[in-house]
Design an enzyme around this catalytic site. Structure first.
Site, PDB file in Angstrom:
ATOM      1  N   LYS A  89       0.764  -1.169  -0.521  1.00 52.80           N
ATOM      2  CA  LYS A  89      -0.018  -0.463  -0.204  1.00 52.80           C
ATOM      3  C   LYS A  89       0.929   1.622   0.001  1.00 52.80           C
ATOM      4  O   LYS A  89       0.668   2.149  -0.887  1.00 52.80           O
ATOM      5  CB  LYS A  89      -0.728   0.056   1.283  1.00 52.80           C
ATOM      6  CG  LYS A  89      -1.713  -1.067   1.176  1.00 52.80           C
ATOM      7  CD  LYS A  89      -3.272  -1.314   2.447  1.00 52.80           C
ATOM      8  CE  LYS A  89      -3.400  -2.929   2.182  1.00 52.80           C
ATOM      9  NZ  LYS A  89      -4.412  -3.537   3.281  1.00 52.80           N
ATOM     10  N   ASP A 107     -12.136   2.079   3.194  1.00 46.55           N
ATOM     11  CA  ASP A 107     -11.711   0.789   3.483  1.00 46.55           C
ATOM     12  C   ASP A 107     -13.637   0.839   3.035  1.00 46.55           C
ATOM     13  O   ASP A 107     -13.952  -0.770   2.256  1.00 46.55           O
ATOM     14  CB  ASP A 107     -11.658   0.020   4.469  1.00 46.55           C
ATOM     15  CG  ASP A 107     -10.227  -0.208   4.400  1.00 46.55           C
ATOM     16  OD1 ASP A 107      -9.428  -0.944   3.449  1.00 46.55           O
ATOM     17  OD2 ASP A 107      -9.581  -1.021   5.442  1.00 46.55           O
ATOM     18  N   GLN A 142      -4.656  -1.530   9.010  1.00 46.44           N
ATOM     19  CA  GLN A 142      -4.527  -2.728   8.870  1.00 46.44           C
ATOM     20  C   GLN A 142      -5.151  -3.754  10.022  1.00 46.44           C
ATOM     21  O   GLN A 142      -5.149  -3.606  10.844  1.00 46.44           O
ATOM     22  CB  GLN A 142      -2.821  -3.094   8.678  1.00 46.44           C
ATOM     23  CG  GLN A 142      -3.344  -4.392   8.251  1.00 46.44           C
ATOM     24  CD  GLN A 142      -3.491  -4.442   6.562  1.00 46.44           C
ATOM     25  OE1 GLN A 142      -3.195  -3.869   5.912  1.00 46.44           O
ATOM     26  NE2 GLN A 142      -4.491  -5.884   5.895  1.00 46.44           N
TER      27      GLN A 142
END
Ligand code: NDP
Length: 285
Positions: free
Chosen positions: A54, A121, A98
């Site tokens: 990422k 997200d 994460q």
């Protein structure tokens, strides 16, 4: 019959090119760039790899990138404090913590703490609710990637029977909602589904996100079906999907390989969501 390959990298590269172009033009006009903050707690090796990818992708595209690598002993309160700082940061347009988190930290508390406006997200309840009612929102990246791949291949969804195997909040459920929005007739299967093989055989479009190596057999695929395999499983040092690829490719019309299928799309859609957040902020709409 041998299926055509639906390669995520081809689609991802095209979208990344568009992001770069748009971003550079916005940078010239405003002097600003999108900012993505990624937070990793602990040292889970798979999570470390995802975070590295990422970071690399966001830098390659010219985004401002912050990675916060926190020790495993970080408390929930400390993590929430960092999230609050990022919520208030002018340079950050997208925040990604994460997952999975360590046991002493409640995922739900962290997801709720991220500002819905920076929730790239798409896991915040406000974005999930908007997805359900078809309002503009951040769409969870893997599900968004699956839909973009289908669009890219020109696969018609209207009136088709789509079967989604897996009902997780991050993949199965959002994929099912997006297919429904595109006028497919959707069946969602899970671990208690009876007659799974039969349901799979009735699918014009089959999306599998389970996490069990090659559980979907070639004989479960309807001739000419489109097969999207989201699964990533490590077997004897090799990555395999949830679908028996070699058998399924002889029956399907399109199929995603693993690796190289859906995988590259997830990070790309994260960048799309972050650019979108940047544009909302710039133009206040
Ligand atoms: P989860 O473990 O959260 O969900 C798995 C789902 O599969 C559950 O709904 C479960 O049912 C269902 N399931 C389990 N066993 C069976 C079975 N025997 N028959 C039918 N359904 C079953 O997984 P995720 O959704 O997070 O991930 C799924 C896979 O996709 C994993 O391999 C993961 O690594 C991969 N993945 C890939 C990504 C990418 O970028 N390509 C991104 C995210 C995930 P129940 O709800 O009843 O328990």
């Amino acid at each position: 019959m041998s299926a055509q390959l639906l390669r995520g990298m081809d689609v991802a590269q095209k979208i990344r090119g568009q992001i770069k172009e748009e971003m550079e033009s916005l940078k010239q006009k405003t002097g600003k760039v999108p900012g993505l903050a990624v937070v990793l707690v602990g040292e889970n090796p798979a999570s470390q790899t995802y975070v590295k990818h990422k970071e690399r992708t966001s830098k390659k595209l010219g985004f401002y990138s912050e990675v916060h690598r926190l020790p495993a002993k970080t408390t929930q309160a400390e993590l929430l404090h960092l999230v609050e700082e990022l919520n208030n940061s002018e340079h950050i347009h997208g925040i990604l913590v994460q997952l999975p988190l360590l046991e002493h930290i409640k995922e739900e508390a962290v997801i709720h703490a991220i500002s819905a406006e920076k929730d790239v997200d798409g896991f915040h309840p406000l974005n999930v609710g908007k997805l359900v009612i078809g309002e503009r929102c951040y769409i969870p990246c893997t599900a968004y990637g699956v839909i973009k791949m289908l669009e890219h291949a020109g696969i018609e969804l209207q009136g088709k029977h789509a079967v989604v195997v897996g009902r997780s909040n991050i993949v199965g459920k959002p994929v099912a909602l997006l297919l429904l929005e595109r006028h497919a007739t959707v069946t969602v299967c899970h671990s208690r589904t009876a007659n799974l093989a039969e349901l799979c055989r009735s699918a014009d479009v089959l999306v599998v996100a389970v996490g069990r190596p090659e559980m979907i057999k070639g004989s479960w695929i309807k001739p000419g079906a489109v097969v999207i395999d989201v699964g990533i499983n490590r077997v004897g040092g090799k990555l395999v999907g949830d679908v028996d690829f070699n058998a399924a490719k002889e029956v399907a019309s399109w199929i995603t390989p693993v690796p190289g299928g859906v995988g590259p799309m997830t990070i790309t859609m994260l960048m799309v969501n972050t650019l979108q957040s940047f544009k909302y902020k710039l133009f206040q709409r």
